[in-house]
Structure formats: C-alpha cells, structure tokens
Scaffold this motif. Structure first.
Motif, PDB file in Angstrom:
ATOM      1  N   SER A 180     -19.927  32.707  -2.374  1.00 14.90           N
ATOM      2  CA  SER A 180     -20.822  32.936  -1.251  1.00 14.90           C
ATOM      3  C   SER A 180     -20.752  34.421  -0.915  1.00 14.90           C
ATOM      4  O   SER A 180     -19.746  34.919  -0.430  1.00 14.90           O
ATOM      5  CB  SER A 180     -20.404  32.095  -0.040  1.00 14.90           C
ATOM      6  OG  SER A 180     -21.129  32.499   1.094  1.00 14.90           O
ATOM      7  N   VAL A 181     -21.819  35.128  -1.216  1.00 14.77           N
ATOM      8  CA  VAL A 181     -21.819  36.565  -1.007  1.00 14.77           C
ATOM      9  C   VAL A 181     -21.649  36.889   0.472  1.00 14.77           C
ATOM     10  O   VAL A 181     -20.958  37.830   0.844  1.00 14.77           O
ATOM     11  CB  VAL A 181     -23.116  37.178  -1.558  1.00 14.77           C
ATOM     12  CG1 VAL A 181     -23.186  38.667  -1.237  1.00 14.77           C
ATOM     13  CG2 VAL A 181     -23.197  36.962  -3.051  1.00 14.77           C
ATOM     14  N   GLU A 182     -22.265  36.084   1.332  1.00 17.79           N
ATOM     15  CA  GLU A 182     -22.136  36.326   2.771  1.00 17.79           C
ATOM     16  C   GLU A 182     -20.675  36.211   3.192  1.00 17.79           C
ATOM     17  O   GLU A 182     -20.173  37.023   3.984  1.00 17.79           O
ATOM     18  CB  GLU A 182     -22.998  35.333   3.546  1.00 17.79           C
ATOM     19  CG  GLU A 182     -24.499  35.539   3.319  1.00 17.79           C
ATOM     20  CD  GLU A 182     -25.316  34.459   4.000  1.00 17.79           C
ATOM     21  OE1 GLU A 182     -26.285  34.789   4.670  1.00 17.79           O
ATOM     22  OE2 GLU A 182     -24.951  33.287   3.833  1.00 17.79           O
ATOM     23  N   HIS A 183     -19.982  35.204   2.652  1.00 18.19           N
ATOM     24  CA  HIS A 183     -18.576  35.014   3.010  1.00 18.19           C
ATOM     25  C   HIS A 183     -17.729  36.168   2.502  1.00 18.19           C
ATOM     26  O   HIS A 183     -16.858  36.689   3.205  1.00 18.19           O
ATOM     27  CB  HIS A 183     -18.065  33.693   2.437  1.00 18.19           C
ATOM     28  CG  HIS A 183     -16.592  33.471   2.653  1.00 18.19           C
ATOM     29  ND1 HIS A 183     -16.062  33.192   3.885  1.00 18.19           N
ATOM     30  CD2 HIS A 183     -15.551  33.525   1.777  1.00 18.19           C
ATOM     31  CE1 HIS A 183     -14.750  33.068   3.776  1.00 18.19           C
ATOM     32  NE2 HIS A 183     -14.415  33.259   2.505  1.00 18.19           N
ATOM     33  N   ILE A 184     -17.990  36.587   1.231  1.00 22.65           N
ATOM     34  CA  ILE A 184     -17.228  37.698   0.675  1.00 22.65           C
ATOM     35  C   ILE A 184     -17.449  38.954   1.516  1.00 22.65           C
ATOM     36  O   ILE A 184     -16.508  39.672   1.853  1.00 22.65           O
ATOM     37  CB  ILE A 184     -17.641  37.957  -0.788  1.00 22.65           C
ATOM     38  CG1 ILE A 184     -17.190  36.789  -1.673  1.00 22.65           C
ATOM     39  CG2 ILE A 184     -17.045  39.263  -1.297  1.00 22.65           C
ATOM     40  CD1 ILE A 184     -17.639  36.916  -3.095  1.00 22.65           C
ATOM     41  N   THR A 185     -18.716  39.220   1.891  1.00 21.41           N
ATOM     42  CA  THR A 185     -19.033  40.424   2.644  1.00 21.41           C
ATOM     43  C   THR A 185     -18.350  40.413   4.003  1.00 21.41           C
ATOM     44  O   THR A 185     -17.761  41.417   4.424  1.00 21.41           O
ATOM     45  CB  THR A 185     -20.554  40.546   2.813  1.00 21.41           C
ATOM     46  OG1 THR A 185     -21.165  40.511   1.527  1.00 21.41           O
ATOM     47  CG2 THR A 185     -20.914  41.852   3.504  1.00 21.41           C
ATOM     48  N   ASN A 223     -28.275  30.198  -6.415  1.00 20.34           N
ATOM     49  CA  ASN A 223     -28.346  29.530  -5.117  1.00 20.34           C
ATOM     50  C   ASN A 223     -27.569  30.304  -4.054  1.00 20.34           C
ATOM     51  O   ASN A 223     -27.851  30.189  -2.861  1.00 20.34           O
ATOM     52  CB  ASN A 223     -27.789  28.112  -5.220  1.00 20.34           C
ATOM     53  CG  ASN A 223     -28.862  27.091  -5.533  1.00 20.34           C
ATOM     54  OD1 ASN A 223     -29.760  26.845  -4.735  1.00 20.34           O
ATOM     55  ND2 ASN A 223     -28.796  26.513  -6.723  1.00 20.34           N
ATOM     56  N   SER A 224     -26.577  31.079  -4.482  1.00 21.43           N
ATOM     57  CA  SER A 224     -25.752  31.829  -3.546  1.00 21.43           C
ATOM     58  C   SER A 224     -26.348  33.178  -3.171  1.00 21.43           C
ATOM     59  O   SER A 224     -25.995  33.744  -2.141  1.00 21.43           O
ATOM     60  CB  SER A 224     -24.361  32.066  -4.143  1.00 21.43           C
ATOM     61  OG  SER A 224     -23.724  30.860  -4.428  1.00 21.43           O
ATOM     62  N   ILE A 225     -27.249  33.705  -4.015  1.00 17.94           N
ATOM     63  CA  ILE A 225     -27.709  35.080  -3.819  1.00 17.94           C
ATOM     64  C   ILE A 225     -29.192  35.178  -3.461  1.00 17.94           C
ATOM     65  O   ILE A 225     -29.567  35.927  -2.559  1.00 17.94           O
ATOM     66  CB  ILE A 225     -27.403  35.906  -5.091  1.00 17.94           C
ATOM     67  CG1 ILE A 225     -25.890  36.086  -5.228  1.00 17.94           C
ATOM     68  CG2 ILE A 225     -28.104  37.249  -5.053  1.00 17.94           C
ATOM     69  CD1 ILE A 225     -25.471  36.881  -6.441  1.00 17.94           C
ATOM     70  N   ILE A 226     -30.031  34.426  -4.181  1.00 19.27           N
ATOM     71  CA  ILE A 226     -31.467  34.529  -3.937  1.00 19.27           C
ATOM     72  C   ILE A 226     -31.795  34.026  -2.531  1.00 19.27           C
ATOM     73  O   ILE A 226     -31.304  32.978  -2.106  1.00 19.27           O
ATOM     74  CB  ILE A 226     -32.260  33.727  -4.989  1.00 19.27           C
ATOM     75  CG1 ILE A 226     -31.896  34.185  -6.398  1.00 19.27           C
ATOM     76  CG2 ILE A 226     -33.759  33.847  -4.747  1.00 19.27           C
ATOM     77  CD1 ILE A 226     -32.285  35.609  -6.723  1.00 19.27           C
ATOM     78  N   THR A 227     -32.607  34.734  -1.825  1.00 18.40           N
ATOM     79  CA  THR A 227     -33.132  34.410  -0.482  1.00 18.40           C
ATOM     80  C   THR A 227     -32.097  34.529   0.627  1.00 18.40           C
ATOM     81  O   THR A 227     -32.348  34.064   1.740  1.00 18.40           O
ATOM     82  CB  THR A 227     -33.759  32.996  -0.418  1.00 18.40           C
ATOM     83  OG1 THR A 227     -32.721  32.002  -0.469  1.00 18.40           O
ATOM     84  CG2 THR A 227     -34.759  32.775  -1.522  1.00 18.40           C
ATOM     85  N   ILE A 228     -30.946  35.189   0.401  1.00 18.89           N
ATOM     86  CA  ILE A 228     -29.974  35.347   1.498  1.00 18.89           C
ATOM     87  C   ILE A 228     -30.228  36.621   2.282  1.00 18.89           C
ATOM     88  O   ILE A 228     -29.570  36.870   3.291  1.00 18.89           O
ATOM     89  CB  ILE A 228     -28.523  35.360   0.969  1.00 18.89           C
ATOM     90  CG1 ILE A 228     -28.252  36.630   0.142  1.00 18.89           C
ATOM     91  CG2 ILE A 228     -28.207  34.109   0.190  1.00 18.89           C
ATOM     92  CD1 ILE A 228     -26.793  36.828  -0.181  1.00 18.89           C
TER      93      ILE A 228
END
Length: 535
Positions: free
Chosen positions: A8-13, A49-54
């Motif tokens: 989850s890129v949002e979680h990592i960030t 699914n984790s990156i597109i449209t976030i």
C-alpha cells in the motif's frame, strides 16, 4: 500456500513521513529503485490495485509504463485476493487498456475479459498482440498447484490394460473440462482475437478435453481462423483422432499461415492418426522458421512401417519447410509387436545432421511393445515418458537436467537405489515422478546410504510397482516438498502398518492422496498418517 505482498503506497508514504527527516522517504527514491520495488510485488494485478487511481501521478505513470504485460493467473477460488479482480476490471482496466500488449490469463477469467472488452471497446483490446491461456490447477482452499485428478485415476486401469505405453498424467488432471472446451471455443470466436499475432495454450491448458474427439479439429479451426495474422503459435493437444478424415483433410488444405514463423506443438498422449492429421498439417505451414515438436506417436494405428527416424522427418516435414532455421524435437514412437531394429540404424538416418546434435534410444519390453525415442540436442523438453534402464538419462553434460516430469517404466530390469540417487543428483528440478516396475530390486543388500533427497519432488505416483519402490521413496528418501501421492491401496496400508518415522515425515505434508480403491475400513489410520490429506 500462495503468498504475496500487497504494497500500500499510501501506508508506506505515511509511515516514512513519521520517520526522522534524516531518513530517505519512499517517494524521494529515484525512479529506478521504485521500479525495482514494484517488480518485487507479485502479481502485477495486486500492484496496480495499490497504485492506480490513488492520486499520485508519478507512481501511477511508473506503473502504467510497465503495463505492457499483464498476468491474470495469480488467484484461486478461495483466495483473499479474489475480490480484487472486480476492482481491477472496474477501476484499473480503463486506465491500462491501451498499454496491454501481452496477456496471460487463467481460463476461468476469459469470460470476464471478453465481457469487459464487449462493454467498453467493441470486444477488443486495441494493442493486444500476445495471448497466453493457462488452467492454473490450484486447490481451492490453499492455492497449491496440483497434478493429480481423481476422475482420471478412475480411468487408469482401463487405459493401462489397452495401451501399456500410454501416459495418463497429467492430461487427466483437469477441472471442468467440458466447460473449459466451451470457453476456448468462445475466445476463438471473440473479436478479442482480431489483433493476436502470438497465441499460446500453456502445457496445462490442453485442447480441450480427453473425451472429445474434436480436439484436433479445434486446433485446425484456430489455425484456419487466425492463420493470416499469426506469427507464433504454441499449442498442447491431448487427443488426435481423424474421426472424419475427409472433413479434416479439407480443412487442413484451406489453412494459410503466410506469416507464421514460430510453431511449437506438444502431444504427449499417443497420436492415433499421425500420418493422416499431423503430417498434412505441418506440410501446410511451409513458412515456419523455428519449429518445436514434442510428440508421442502410436505407430500401429498411424499405419507407420517403422519407428519415426531422420529419413521420415526429412521426407514428411523438413522438405516442405524451406525457410526452416531451427528444429527442436523429441519424438517417441510406440509399436505393439515391434520389429527389432538396431539403434545404429536409427542413428544412421540422421547422418546429414551433426552427430552431436541428435541422439536416440530404443526399447523392446517384455509386454510385446517397443518404442524409439529420437531427440535433438541440447534437449529442450521438460518431460520424459517411459524411460527405462537403457535410456541414457545420465551423462557428464547433464543433458536432461531441466526435466521436471519423469515417467519411469521397465519390465525387463528393476530400478536400483543407485539409479534413483543419480536422478536426485542430475535431475535437480524434478517435480513429478511416476513409476512402473513390478520387479523386485536386486541390490537392496548393497544399499549403504539412506535419505536420498528429492528437493523439489511434489507429485509421486506409485501404482503398478513392487513394494521395494514404496520403501525406496518413503523409507529411504527425503521428500520435503511432497504434496501429492498416488499409490496402490495395499502398498499404502503396508506402509502405514510398518509406521516408520521417515515415512511419516514424508507423508506429513501431503495434501492430496489418491488410491484406486476406497479405504473406508482404514480411514482413521490413513488420516493419522496423512494429517493434511483428503481422500
């Protein structure tokens, strides 16, 4: 158990933002490192699914730039990621549709991709050029790949009696075969195929079911329909039978594949009508430059006069392919009441080839069957069927080191402990082993080493065997990856009764146990010995 990491890129960030400012944040990394991290995520559907449209344009663009190849084979029926497929079609596919050039897809996802294309893009994926279809046999609960199929085992005895040298595994390992046949027919007729120039049915996706006599006809239809656009064609067929030879011949005569440069054909179950079906088809594909043939031929029903040899290949196939640059092959011909022939006679038929580029083996068994195997070198197959003590399986160059599926058969001489020790040493990638030998081992008293290790062996099939071979594998071998076991019920009960610890260890991870007869009277002891298996 199938495992994967969903980043989850949002979680990592957010996590990185909480760290000291002296630490490098994920989004501060150069593109090259971010791409390395992205490539570690399996499968690509999870990543997208984790990156597109976030909302992060930079990460989204990096992901989109690598969407040329999509794999839709990662999930299984009860996978926790099954629901992500729905989001993939609704949120991700509209963004990547123009990027997709290569698609690898599980056969059960074909209706979904066809439906998506029909609703959004007139039935097509505009830039799709390569399509690879797989079955992806996996247990519903765990996602573990499987080979054995209970229905196929029920037919085992019938086939073995009528055709002693007919391989059964893994072609009978199929799920919803008739449904799969209809799905393959649907995709063949779909607008999705309009842009395909490279088509591949993977080894586990056969055309289409064992009981259907129209399998070869389906192959011919595929070539007839796609012939004018194909440059590469890879296909696995189970059953070749000219049930209506006049129709088949007329359809083959209409095939035109002017741009077909690469052809791979795999038929491991003995071809009934080789001269009537396969030879005329190959003669139509005259522009092929790279040819791979992995075939098993029933010489008797194909009305052959002898084992297929170099002269036959030149006369029937190669003389029609004037542009041929590379020819890889492994061809096994089987005859009942075979006429005896010297191996040097077979070798002499390949005199025009360099001697080191071709080899062969000839067997005459006590069951009145004979076979000849001819193969190009380096050996390109990953499967060997009906290998005897006389087959040159071992040598200094480890010719067959990439073999993953091995069927051993001998009714002339037993296989000894040293033979299996060499298999473990030289065939280090072996995953499936099937054994037929009812002869007692003669060198048991010479065995000084135990626990030969078959590191990757996951499927072991022991039906028509002497008890010695069950002891060889379950008592004197280490099988850390064994998850499927097919075994004669009497031998299985004898193993359980002796209750040796090494056998318990080898059976402790078995998820699928197959016998030819039910074990109702002994089910409790079987369950105790195989804690993870269902019977």
């Amino acid at each position: 158990m199938y495992t994967s990491i969903l980043i989850s890129v949002e979680h990592i960030t957010s996590t990185m933002n909480c760290l000291s400012k002296d630490n490098v944040q994920f989004l501060d990394l150069p593109d090259e490192l971010i791409l390395i991290i992205m490539n570690k995520v399996k499968s690509r559907v999870l990543l997208l699914n984790s990156i597109i449209t976030i909302g992060n344009n930079r990460l989204e663009q990096l992901a989109l730039d690598n969407c040329h190849s999509i794999d839709l084979t990662f999930d299984y029926v009860q996978s926790p990621y099954e629901t992500l497929i729905q989001r993939f079609y609704s949120h991700i596919m509209p963004h990547i549709i123009d990027n997709i050039q290569s698609l690898t897809i599980n056969i059960r996802h074909i209706p979904d991709i066809i439906t998506f294309a029909q609703k959004n893009y007139n039935g097509t994926l505009p830039n799709l050029t390569h399509l690879k279809i797989m079955i992806g046999r996996q247990y519903d609960q765990t996602g573990t790949p499987y080979t054995l199929d209970t229905i196929g085992m029920e037919l085992y005895r019938t086939f073995r009696r009528s055709k002693p040298l007919l391989p059964i595994i893994p072609q009978f390992a199929r799920r919803d075969g008739r449904i799969g046949s209809r799905i393959l027919s649907t995709v063949r007729c779909s607008p999705l195929m309009r842009s395909i120039i490279s088509f591949e049915l993977y080894d586990d996706c056969i055309l289409p079911v064992v009981s259907n006599p129209e399998e070869f006809d389906e192959c011919v239809c595929l070539l007839s329909q796609l012939g004018s656009q194909l440059s590469s064609f890879t296909i696995s067929i189970v059953y070749v039978y000219a049930y209506n030879s006049d129709i088949i011949i007329s359809r083959i005569a209409s095939i035109s594949c002017p741009y077909l440069k690469q052809l791979t054909m795999k038929i491991y179950q003995n071809i009934i009508h080789y001269e009537q079906c396969i030879v005329p088809l190959l003669q139509r594909l005259s522009n092929v430059e790279y040819l791979t043939l992995l075939l098993a031929i029933d010489g008797t029903t194909s009305r052959l006069n002898n084992f297929v040899n170099g002269f036959d290949l030149e006369k029937d196939i190669l003389s029609y392919m004037r542009h041929l640059r590379q020819f890889n092959f492994h061809i096994r011909t089987i005859f009942e009441n075979a006429t005896h022939i010297e191996i040097d006679t077979i070798r002499q038929s390949f005199m025009k080839y360099q001697q080191e580029s071709v080899d062969c083996a000839v067997d005459f068994f006590n069951n009145n069957y004979g076979q000849c195997q001819i193969y190009s070198l380096p050996f390109i197959g990953n499967r060997l069927d009906f290998i005897s003590n006389r087959f040159p399986l071992f040598n200094m160059t480890k010719t067959f080191s990439m073999v993953t599926m091995l069927l051993l058969f001998d009714d002339v001489k037993p296989f000894e402990n040293l033979f299996f020790a060499r298999i473990a040493r030289d065939l280090s990638h072996l995953k499936t082993l099937e054994l037929f030998n009812e002869l007692e081992q003669q060198e048991k008293t010479k065995v000084t080493t135990n626990n030969i290790e078959f590191t990757h062996l996951s499927t072991l099939i022991l039906f028509d065997i002497h008890m010695d071979y069950a002891e060889q594998f379950l008592y004197r071998s280490h099988l850390p990856s064994l998850i499927e076991l097919a075994i004669h019920e009497d031998i299985l009960l004898a193993i359980i009764t002796q209750d040796q610890q090494q056998a318990r260890n080898n059976c402790s991870k078995v998820e699928h146990l197959v016998t030819l007869e039910t074990l109702d009277d002994s089910i409790d002891s079987v369950r105790n010995f195989f804690p993870l298996a269902f019977h």
